[in-house]
Design a protein around this motif. Sequence first.
Motif, PDB file in Angstrom:
ATOM      1  N   HIS A  82       0.838  -1.211   0.000  1.00 60.79           N
ATOM      2  CA  HIS A  82       0.000   0.000   0.000  1.00 60.79           C
ATOM      3  C   HIS A  82       0.871   1.259   0.000  1.00 60.79           C
ATOM      4  O   HIS A  82       0.625   2.202  -0.763  1.00 60.79           O
ATOM      5  CB  HIS A  82      -0.904  -0.043   1.243  1.00 60.79           C
ATOM      6  N   HIS A 131      -3.480   9.587   1.712  1.00 60.14           N
ATOM      7  CA  HIS A 131      -2.661   8.524   2.302  1.00 60.14           C
ATOM      8  C   HIS A 131      -1.725   9.073   3.381  1.00 60.14           C
ATOM      9  O   HIS A 131      -1.489   8.412   4.393  1.00 60.14           O
ATOM     10  CB  HIS A 131      -1.878   7.775   1.216  1.00 60.14           C
ATOM     11  N   ASP A 217      -9.120   4.389   4.494  1.00 58.14           N
ATOM     12  CA  ASP A 217      -9.042   3.983   3.089  1.00 58.14           C
ATOM     13  C   ASP A 217      -9.814   2.676   2.933  1.00 58.14           C
ATOM     14  O   ASP A 217      -9.468   1.676   3.568  1.00 58.14           O
ATOM     15  CB  ASP A 217      -7.558   3.783   2.741  1.00 58.14           C
ATOM     16  N   HIS A 221      -7.354  -2.400  -2.163  1.00 61.92           N
ATOM     17  CA  HIS A 221      -5.913  -2.594  -1.938  1.00 61.92           C
ATOM     18  C   HIS A 221      -5.545  -2.392  -0.467  1.00 61.92           C
ATOM     19  O   HIS A 221      -4.477  -2.800  -0.041  1.00 61.92           O
ATOM     20  CB  HIS A 221      -5.066  -1.694  -2.860  1.00 61.92           C
TER      21      HIS A 221
END
Length: 257
Positions: A82, A131, A217, A221
């Motif tokens: 990630h 992120h 998130d 993924h």
Amino acid sequence: MNTNPALTRRDLLTSAAAIGGLAAFSSAALAGQPGTANKRPSLLTPSELGWDSQTGEYTLPKLPYAYDALEPHLDAQTMEIHHSRHHAGYVRGLNTALAKLAEIRAGSGDASLIKHWSREVSFHGAGHINHSIFWITMAPSAAGHGEPEGPFADAIARDFGSFAAFSTHFQAAANAVEGSGWSWLVHEPTADRLLVIQGEKQQDMMLTGVTPLLGVDVWEHAYYLRYQNRRADYVKAYMNVVNWARVAQHLDWARGK
Ligand code: MN3
């Protein structure tokens, strides 16, 4: 005329925000520039955002913990892929888009692609910032970080009724994101109010002018290796590694403190 490439890029991000949404909107503040009128420390430090003022580019920020530090809740392999692959891709995409727009401004780029590269700034810029916030608002704790304290706890109780009600709402919003996206806890400044909103992809369905305090998130993924299709189990596990002390700092920042 401003010829500082760093400022030019920052200005670009700011204008992208008017179209793009929450994460990009916050980037001017997030990447506070030394030597400008913005004297206030930024929500994320330049190093937390990977901002390199020398090159005027973003870099992949280092995680403040090891890839396996969030086990057993978030597994090391997912964390490594990630961060080192997915997040790195957003950083590359953002730098590329900003460079292409600079070429267009200079007259050497393909001006017919301004829509494409502008959208790329929103998508990859939001991906990078989202992120960066995601990593920094987590911290190792096998037993979890308990519940928020102080003024942040008071705000949660006022705006959601209780921490449990907030947690249920936040997780439900995350679980209900259609496709790839995020659940965000944000601060709306005019009402001085906390809200939970969903984001789709990196930048869609955001709310202009709010400060992101916490985001989870829920792209596949982020969880598929360990949790497969069980997103709710991942989100529940994620709640154990939220660093509430850091989230409380974000609320202080949003309130001008
Ligand atoms: Mn992701």
